[in-house]
Design an enzyme around this catalytic site. Structure first.
Site, PDB file in Angstrom:
ATOM      1  N   CYS A   7      22.632 -20.105  62.729  1.00 25.04           N
ATOM      2  CA  CYS A   7      23.936 -20.268  62.079  1.00 25.04           C
ATOM      3  C   CYS A   7      23.761 -20.805  60.658  1.00 25.04           C
ATOM      4  O   CYS A   7      23.087 -21.819  60.452  1.00 25.04           O
ATOM      5  CB  CYS A   7      24.732 -21.261  62.920  1.00 25.04           C
ATOM      6  SG  CYS A   7      26.305 -21.740  62.245  1.00 25.04           S
ATOM      7  N   ASN A   8      24.385 -20.140  59.696  1.00 26.10           N
ATOM      8  CA  ASN A   8      24.286 -20.594  58.305  1.00 26.10           C
ATOM      9  C   ASN A   8      24.935 -21.966  58.125  1.00 26.10           C
ATOM     10  O   ASN A   8      24.413 -22.817  57.415  1.00 26.10           O
ATOM     11  CB  ASN A   8      24.990 -19.597  57.378  1.00 26.10           C
ATOM     12  CG  ASN A   8      24.204 -18.329  57.211  1.00 26.10           C
ATOM     13  OD1 ASN A   8      23.477 -18.158  56.242  1.00 26.10           O
ATOM     14  ND2 ASN A   8      24.319 -17.410  58.148  1.00 26.10           N
ATOM     15  N   THR A   9      26.095 -22.168  58.787  1.00 26.99           N
ATOM     16  CA  THR A   9      26.808 -23.435  58.614  1.00 26.99           C
ATOM     17  C   THR A   9      25.964 -24.600  59.147  1.00 26.99           C
ATOM     18  O   THR A   9      25.838 -25.639  58.496  1.00 26.99           O
ATOM     19  CB  THR A   9      28.185 -23.369  59.319  1.00 26.99           C
ATOM     20  OG1 THR A   9      28.873 -22.219  58.837  1.00 26.99           O
ATOM     21  CG2 THR A   9      29.012 -24.600  59.054  1.00 26.99           C
TER      22      THR A   9
ATOM     23  N   GLU B 241      34.968 -10.693  65.158  1.00 23.97           N
ATOM     24  CA  GLU B 241      35.108 -11.081  66.581  1.00 23.97           C
ATOM     25  C   GLU B 241      36.171 -10.248  67.286  1.00 23.97           C
ATOM     26  O   GLU B 241      36.101 -10.045  68.489  1.00 23.97           O
ATOM     27  CB  GLU B 241      35.438 -12.569  66.695  1.00 23.97           C
ATOM     28  CG  GLU B 241      34.374 -13.409  66.035  1.00 23.97           C
ATOM     29  CD  GLU B 241      33.788 -14.493  66.902  1.00 23.97           C
ATOM     30  OE1 GLU B 241      34.364 -14.770  67.948  1.00 23.97           O
ATOM     31  OE2 GLU B 241      32.748 -15.040  66.510  1.00 23.97           O
TER      32      GLU B 241
ATOM     33  N   TYR C 194      32.549 -23.129  63.414  1.00 28.33           N
ATOM     34  CA  TYR C 194      32.027 -24.326  62.758  1.00 28.33           C
ATOM     35  C   TYR C 194      32.319 -24.265  61.240  1.00 28.33           C
ATOM     36  O   TYR C 194      32.182 -25.260  60.547  1.00 28.33           O
ATOM     37  CB  TYR C 194      30.506 -24.408  62.906  1.00 28.33           C
ATOM     38  CG  TYR C 194      29.971 -24.865  64.250  1.00 28.33           C
ATOM     39  CD1 TYR C 194      30.753 -24.888  65.399  1.00 28.33           C
ATOM     40  CD2 TYR C 194      28.646 -25.286  64.352  1.00 28.33           C
ATOM     41  CE1 TYR C 194      30.214 -25.311  66.613  1.00 28.33           C
ATOM     42  CE2 TYR C 194      28.104 -25.707  65.556  1.00 28.33           C
ATOM     43  CZ  TYR C 194      28.897 -25.718  66.686  1.00 28.33           C
ATOM     44  OH  TYR C 194      28.359 -26.141  67.881  1.00 28.33           O
ATOM     45  N   GLY C 195      32.661 -23.074  60.785  1.00 25.49           N
ATOM     46  CA  GLY C 195      32.688 -22.766  59.345  1.00 25.49           C
ATOM     47  C   GLY C 195      33.591 -23.609  58.471  1.00 25.49           C
ATOM     48  O   GLY C 195      33.436 -23.606  57.261  1.00 25.49           O
TER      49      GLY C 195
ATOM     50  N   CYS D 267      26.428 -15.509  56.303  1.00 21.82           N
ATOM     51  CA  CYS D 267      27.117 -15.885  57.546  1.00 21.82           C
ATOM     52  C   CYS D 267      26.649 -14.899  58.613  1.00 21.82           C
ATOM     53  O   CYS D 267      26.499 -13.700  58.330  1.00 21.82           O
ATOM     54  CB  CYS D 267      28.622 -15.798  57.342  1.00 21.82           C
ATOM     55  SG  CYS D 267      29.556 -15.968  58.863  1.00 21.82           S
ATOM     56  N   THR D 268      26.445 -15.422  59.809  1.00 22.07           N
ATOM     57  CA  THR D 268      25.882 -14.601  60.893  1.00 22.07           C
ATOM     58  C   THR D 268      26.631 -13.289  61.152  1.00 22.07           C
ATOM     59  O   THR D 268      26.041 -12.314  61.584  1.00 22.07           O
ATOM     60  CB  THR D 268      25.931 -15.408  62.206  1.00 22.07           C
ATOM     61  OG1 THR D 268      27.220 -16.025  62.302  1.00 22.07           O
ATOM     62  CG2 THR D 268      24.853 -16.452  62.245  1.00 22.07           C
ATOM     63  N   HIS D 269      27.949 -13.311  60.894  1.00 26.61           N
ATOM     64  CA  HIS D 269      28.759 -12.135  61.238  1.00 26.61           C
ATOM     65  C   HIS D 269      28.672 -11.013  60.185  1.00 26.61           C
ATOM     66  O   HIS D 269      28.991  -9.875  60.484  1.00 26.61           O
ATOM     67  CB  HIS D 269      30.230 -12.524  61.385  1.00 26.61           C
ATOM     68  CG  HIS D 269      30.516 -13.379  62.577  1.00 26.61           C
ATOM     69  ND1 HIS D 269      29.866 -14.573  62.811  1.00 26.61           N
ATOM     70  CD2 HIS D 269      31.381 -13.208  63.606  1.00 26.61           C
ATOM     71  CE1 HIS D 269      30.338 -15.118  63.927  1.00 26.61           C
ATOM     72  NE2 HIS D 269      31.253 -14.299  64.429  1.00 26.61           N
TER      73      HIS D 269
ATOM     74  N   ASP E  15      23.541 -20.796  67.824  1.00 29.65           N
ATOM     75  CA  ASP E  15      24.607 -20.519  66.863  1.00 29.65           C
ATOM     76  C   ASP E  15      25.896 -21.141  67.380  1.00 29.65           C
ATOM     77  O   ASP E  15      25.982 -21.560  68.533  1.00 29.65           O
ATOM     78  CB  ASP E  15      24.767 -18.995  66.718  1.00 29.65           C
ATOM     79  CG  ASP E  15      25.870 -18.612  65.754  1.00 29.65           C
ATOM     80  OD1 ASP E  15      25.943 -19.222  64.670  1.00 29.65           O
ATOM     81  OD2 ASP E  15      26.686 -17.731  66.071  1.00 29.65           O
ATOM     82  N   SER E  16      26.906 -21.115  66.532  1.00 26.02           N
ATOM     83  CA  SER E  16      28.221 -21.608  66.953  1.00 26.02           C
ATOM     84  C   SER E  16      28.867 -20.647  67.948  1.00 26.02           C
ATOM     85  O   SER E  16      29.848 -20.998  68.588  1.00 26.02           O
ATOM     86  CB  SER E  16      29.109 -21.776  65.724  1.00 26.02           C
ATOM     87  OG  SER E  16      29.120 -20.579  64.973  1.00 26.02           O
TER      88      SER E  16
HETATM   89  N1  DGL Z   1      27.790 -18.837  62.631  1.00 24.84           N
HETATM   90  C1  DGL Z   1      28.607 -19.235  61.502  1.00 24.84           C
HETATM   91  C2  DGL Z   1      27.772 -19.113  60.221  1.00 24.84           C
HETATM   92  O1  DGL Z   1      26.821 -18.368  60.136  1.00 24.84           O
HETATM   93  C3  DGL Z   1      29.862 -18.398  61.408  1.00 24.84           C
HETATM   94  C4  DGL Z   1      30.875 -18.660  62.496  1.00 24.84           C
HETATM   95  C5  DGL Z   1      31.468 -20.061  62.436  1.00 24.84           C
HETATM   96  O2  DGL Z   1      32.257 -20.361  61.515  1.00 24.84           O
HETATM   97  O3  DGL Z   1      31.119 -20.858  63.283  1.00 24.84           O
HETATM   98  O4  DGL Z   1      28.076 -19.772  59.264  1.00 24.84           O
END
Ligand code: DGL
Length: 267
Positions: A74-76, A153, A43-44, A185-187, A11-12
Site C-alpha cells: 500500500c502506498n499510503t 472497487e 486508508y487514503g 496508489c495500488t488501484h 494492503d488496506s
Molecule cells: N492501498 C491504498 C494506496 O495504495 C489505496 C486504498 C486506500 O485508500 O486505502 O494508497
C-alpha cells in the site's frame, strides 16, 4: 524461518493484489501470505498515527505466520508508517514508494515527474522527497485522486464516468508537461489503459507494483532468502471483513479460480 517461508504482502484492502500479482509473476517459486484490511479501508485520507497503528497490527498478525520478508503493498502505509514500523523488525521489509521513485528518476528525460496517489500519500511529501534525494533538479507535480479507488472497487474500470474523473485529475499534470507519471496508489495500475490514453503516449507510466516485485527479488537474493524449491505453493489470503467479496475480486485480478480468503480479527 528459512528460504521456503512465505512473503507477507499487505494492503488496506484489495488494491495490493496488483503487487501480489507482480510478485507471483516475477517470483513464481515464492509463497505469498496476503492480508487486506477490508474492514478499515480506505486508508487514503487517514492520519499518520492511525495508519501506523493499523500497520503495526497487520505486521503482528503476519509475524504469527511463517514469513521471511514483508512487502508493504500500500502506498499510503509505505508513505505514513514504514519509517516507524521497520525499526526493530528482524526480517526485511520493502515498501512501494522508493522503488517507484527510483524508476521515475531513471525514466524522465525532461525532469518533470507527475505523481497521482491518495490524499495522505500526496500530503506526506514522500514521493517528491525520495525523488529530490536522487536528483534535486527534478520537478515533481503531485495530484491526489480520491475518487479513483472507489471507481475501481465498483468495477468501473472502462467507464465514461471514470474517464471524466481521470481527465479532470490529470489536467494539471498535462499543463505542466510531465513526461513520466507514477501510479502512486495500488488501484491505479488497473486503470493503466484509461490513464495512458488520457495523459498521452509521450508520458511514461511508472507502476510501482512492478518495480517493487523487482526490488523484492534483489532484496531476497542479497539476503540469501530466494526460494529455489519447485514445490507448488498454496498462497494464503486473509482479510478483516467479508471474505466472499474479496475472494471474487482476487480471483479476477490474479486470474486464479478458487481463491478462498479467510476472515481474521487482528485488533
Ligand atoms: N492501498 C491504498 C494506496 O495504495 C489505496 C486504498 C486506500 O485508500 O486505502 O494508497
Amino acid at each position: 524461518m528459512d528460504n521456503r517461508s512465505g512473503i507477507g504482502v499487505f494492503d488496506s484492502g484489495v488494491g495490493g493484489l496488483t503487487v501480489a500479482a507482480e510478485i507471483m509473476d516475477q517470483l513464481p517459486k515464492e509463497k505469498i501470505i496476503y492480508f487486506g484490511d477490508t474492514a478499515r479501508v480506505p486508508y487514503g485520507g487517514k492520519s499518520k498515527e492511525t495508519v501506523t497503528r493499523y500497520t503495526e497490527q497487520i505486521i503482528r498478525f503476519l509475524l504469527s505466520k511463517d514469513v521471511k520478508a514483508l512487502v508493504v503493498a500500500c502506498n499510503t502505509m509505505s508513505a505514513l508508517a514504514l519509517d516507524t514500523v521497520e525499526k526493530g523488525l528482524s526480517i526485511p521489509i520493502i515498501g512501494v514508494i522508493k522503488p517507484g521513485a527510483k524508476t521515475a528518476v531513471n525514466t524522465t528525460r525532461n525532469g518533470k515527474i507527475g505523481v497521482i496517489a491518495t490524499e495522505s500519500t500526496i500530503n506526506s511529501g514522500l514521493y517528491p522527497g525520495y525523488i529530490k534525494e536522487l536528483d534535486s533538479t527534478v520537478e515533481v507535480v503531485g495530484k491526489a485522486c480520491p475518487l479513483l479507488c472507489p471507481l475501481v472497487e465498483e468495477g468501473m474500470i472502462e467507464d465514461p464516468v471514470t474517464d471524466e474523473m481521470v481527465r479532470r485529475y490529470l489536467a494539471v499534470l498535462k499543463e505542466k508537461e510531465i513526461d513520466t507519471l507514477i501510479l502512486g496508489c495500488t488501484h491505479y495500475p488497473l486503470l493503466k489503459n484509461t490513464i495512458g490514453r488520457i495523459i498521452g503516449d509521450k508520458v511514461n507510466l511508472v507502476n510501482p507494483a512492478y518495480e517493487t516485485a523487482n526490488g523484492l527479488k534483489e532484496l531476497l537474493l542479497s539476503k540469501g532468502l530466494l526460494n529455489d524449491d519447485n514445490e507448488v505453493k498454496e498462497h494464503e489470503f486473509y482479510v478483516s471483513d467479508s471474505a466472499k467479496k474479496f475472494s471474487a475480486f482476487a480471483s479476477t485480478i490474479l486470474h486464479k479460480k478458487n481463491i478462498r480468503a479467510k476472515t481474521v480479527n487482528i485488533e
